[in-house]
Design an enzyme around this catalytic site. Structure first.
Site, PDB file in Angstrom:
ATOM      1  N   GLN A 128       0.832  -1.212   0.000  1.00  0.00           N
ATOM      2  CA  GLN A 128       0.000   0.000   0.000  1.00  0.00           C
ATOM      3  C   GLN A 128       0.868   1.265   0.000  1.00  0.00           C
ATOM      4  OE1 GLN A 128      -3.227   0.708  -0.354  1.00  0.00           O
ATOM      5  NE2 GLN A 128      -3.714  -1.434  -0.759  1.00  0.00           N
ATOM      6  N   SER A 129       1.971   1.238  -0.726  1.00  0.00           N
ATOM      7  CA  SER A 129       2.885   2.378  -0.746  1.00  0.00           C
ATOM      8  C   SER A 129       2.241   3.611  -1.374  1.00  0.00           C
ATOM      9  CB  SER A 129       4.129   1.986  -1.544  1.00  0.00           C
ATOM     10  OG  SER A 129       4.923   3.124  -1.814  1.00  0.00           O
TER      11      SER A 129
END
Ligand code: PLP
Length: 314
Positions: free
Chosen positions: A75-76
């Protein structure tokens, strides 16, 4: 003509807004707390990474790149904003993410795909394994005749961190002198730039567990910037069971910001930063009458991608 060191990707300055109801709820005076809205900066949901990308993308264009390659957690926010910057500049983007492909793309991953990025799953390889996977991918692209430019993990390099030296100057111009700048520490570039700009004694950085050695990471970036900052003010007490964990203090902090100011924080970064500020007021490291600027560094898409997000309202 010299090549530019910044390529504009957002409209500046971002707002600096008062948060009087949140201030009072924390035990501060109503006009002590201000929020720097870097969550509003740039395309595709915005966030702090866009300031750093203005610098790394200028380097990429100067090097003649046609594709950006970077890495991060599944989930960068940095990977999502790299994909957005690439789209805006007409470049390709390859995102090398740690772990295995989940069933269904949610949150940042949905946006990564929407923005047209190629996503490569590296497996559970750790920090060094991720760096190796990025270089493998860049080599593969070169072999195909592409011109890849590697953007470091979290977008943090000494030159990219200069973007937050500029942000510090922006904050100083927007209002009275802050005594404390509260920031979430991930890959360290944001903290390093703010420390270089404001001085270590004014920056309270809350470790998120994104790196193993936050002091060493920020110190290394500062050394690369030629800055001898002295001791950092790091809070290490908000990591909980590790970077992906949603902790009880973060649940409380995210709810408090939402219900006092309509301000939505994320479970991984800004929620930890506010939980760190709550703890700092309790410790009297931050006291009523001192001026606090809280950096809202973005991350909202990560909330929609967090497996435990339902606990925020449960
Ligand atoms: C990456 C990130 C941070 C931390 O910034 P670093 O420069 O990596 O330390 C803080 N907040 C959000 C929302 C982020 O995505």
């Amino acid at each position: 003509m010299p090549l530019p060191t910044r390529i504009p990707l957002a409209t500046w300055p971002t707002p600096l807004e008062p948060a009087p109801r949140l201030a009072v709820a924390l035990g501060l005076a109503a006009d002590d707390l201000w929020v720097k809205r870097d969550d509003l900066a740039g395309p595709a949901g915005g966030g702090n990474k866009i300031r750093k990308l203005e610098r790394t993308c200028a380097e990429a264009l100067a090097a003649g790149a046609d594709v950006l390659v970077t890495s991060g957690a599944p989930q960068s926010n940095h990977a999502r904003l790299t994909a957005a910057a690439a789209a805006r500049l007409g470049l390709g983007a390859t995102l090398v993410l740690e772990g295995d492909a989940p069933d269904g793309d949610r949150g940042n991953l949905l946006l990564d795909r929407l923005l047209g990025a190629a996503v490569v799953w590296a497996g559970e390889v750790g920090a060094d394994g991720l760096v190796a996977a990025v270089h493998t991918e860049a080599g593969r692209l070169s072999a195909q005749g592409r011109r890849p430019h590697v953007v470091p993990f979290g977008g943090s390099s000494p030159s990219a961190a200069q973007a937050y030296v500029d942000a510090a100057a922006e904050i100083e111009e927007q209002g009275p002198r802050p005594d404390h700048l509260v920031v979430a520490l991930g890959s360290g570039g944001t903290t390093a730039g703010l420390v270089a700009g404001l001085g270590a004694e004014r920056v309270l950085a809350v470790h998120t567990g994104a790196v193993d050695d936050p002091a060493g990471t920020v110190g290394g970036l500062l050394a690369g910037m030629g800055v001898d900052a002295g001791p950092l003010r790091l809070r290490l007490d908000q990591v909980g069971d590790g970077y992906p964990a949603l902790t009880r203090p973060v649940v409380d902090a995210v709810r408090l910001a939402a219900r006092t100011e309509g301000l939505v924080l994320d479970p991984t970064y800004t929620g930890r930063a506010l939980a760190g500020l709550v703890a700092a007021v309790r410790d009297r490291d931050v006291r009523p009458g001192e001026r606090v600027v809280f950096l809202h560094s973005g991350g909202l898409p990560g909330l929609f991608g967090h497996p435990d997000a339902a606990r925020l309202v449960g």
